[in-house]
Enzyme design. Structure first.
Site, PDB file in Angstrom:
ATOM      1  N   ASP A  90       0.560  -1.882  -0.030  1.00 36.08           N
ATOM      2  CA  ASP A  90       0.069   0.037   0.167  1.00 36.08           C
ATOM      3  C   ASP A  90       0.615   1.690   0.568  1.00 36.08           C
ATOM      4  O   ASP A  90       1.220   1.696  -0.813  1.00 36.08           O
ATOM      5  CB  ASP A  90      -1.016  -0.227   1.441  1.00 36.08           C
ATOM      6  CG  ASP A  90      -2.204   0.702   1.057  1.00 36.08           C
ATOM      7  OD1 ASP A  90      -2.274   1.497   0.905  1.00 36.08           O
ATOM      8  OD2 ASP A  90      -2.369   1.302   2.421  1.00 36.08           O
ATOM      9  N   LYS A 111      -0.777  -1.358  -4.843  1.00 38.14           N
ATOM     10  CA  LYS A 111      -2.301   0.186  -4.511  1.00 38.14           C
ATOM     11  C   LYS A 111      -1.026   0.924  -5.183  1.00 38.14           C
ATOM     12  O   LYS A 111      -0.829   1.277  -4.536  1.00 38.14           O
ATOM     13  CB  LYS A 111      -2.608   0.348  -3.599  1.00 38.14           C
ATOM     14  CG  LYS A 111      -4.132  -0.555  -3.486  1.00 38.14           C
ATOM     15  CD  LYS A 111      -4.517   0.100  -1.938  1.00 38.14           C
ATOM     16  CE  LYS A 111      -5.099  -1.042  -0.851  1.00 38.14           C
ATOM     17  NZ  LYS A 111      -5.561  -0.757   0.147  1.00 38.14           N
TER      18      LYS A 111
END
Ligand code: IMP
Ligand code: MG
Length: 188
Positions: A114, A142
């Site tokens: 992330d 992400k």
């Protein structure tokens, strides 16, 4: 926290649509297993599995590595989000200094990269222990959320900036058991 508070917090979040189906996950994990067999043929590979979220991915990956690679599996605990979906810069690692990794080929197995803080902290720690090579396999990434630059050597799926659950990933301990990866619908 009382059971009533827990229910109240959980009820704010509800399970959303399927983002990645179990069959797609299985297909990628199988292909990663084949690639690992090819790249590490005849060698010993130390997998460092990031708990809790990486456990299911790692279990399936180990079964997908069928030949010619001797696997050793280690587990490291990384600080979690708790019930929040916001990343923290302070990463707590535990268990990562107990392995004998000097001269080893290491593959970190994580559920999702992330901000990149967790992966960066772990890669640095393992390199400091004298591992010969340290690579990173993440089921999900992400890219829009990245704060720290970290090379992801094997990535299953790049996803948009949405909080996801299932296939080992949780929200406050819930939803880990689901076979598909779902979006979590909640006010952020
Ligand atoms: P980072 O340090 O911000 O890269 O966070 C990495 C860790 O946060 C992952 O290994 C997950 O455990 C957790 N995480 C990040 N995004 C999600 C998500 O969408 N669902 C569940 N856990 C997540
Ligand atoms: Mg994780």
């Amino acid at each position: 926290m009382s059971p009533t508070e827990l229910t109240a917090e959980r009820s704010e979040a509800s399970l959303g649509r399927v983002l990645i189906a179990a069959a797609q996950i299985a297909e990628w994990v199988e292909s990663l297993g084949v690639e690992i067999c090819r790249e590490y043929a005849g060698q010993t590979l130390d997998l460092v599995v990031v708990l809790e979220g990486g456990r299911k991915f790692a279990a399936d990956l180990v079964r997908a590595v069928r030949t010619s690679v001797e696997l050793r599996v280690h587990f490291v605990q990384a600080s979690s989000y708790g019930r929040s979906t916001v990343s923290t810069e302070t990463v707590r690692l535990s268990g990562d200094r107990e392995f004998q990794l000097h001269g080893a080929q290491v593959l970190v197995v994580d559920d999702i990269v992330d901000s990149g803080h967790t992966a960066r902290a772990l890669l640095d720690s393992l390199s400091r222990q004298g591992a010969d090579s340290v690579r990173l396999a993440a089921l999900l990434s992400k890219p829009d959320r990245r704060v720290v630059d970290v090379p992801v050597d094997y990535v299953g799926f790049e996803i948009p900036d949405e909080f996801v659950v299932g296939y080992g990933m949780d929200y406050g301990g819930a939803f880990r058991n689901l076979p598909d990866i779902h979006v979590l619908d909640e006010p952020r």
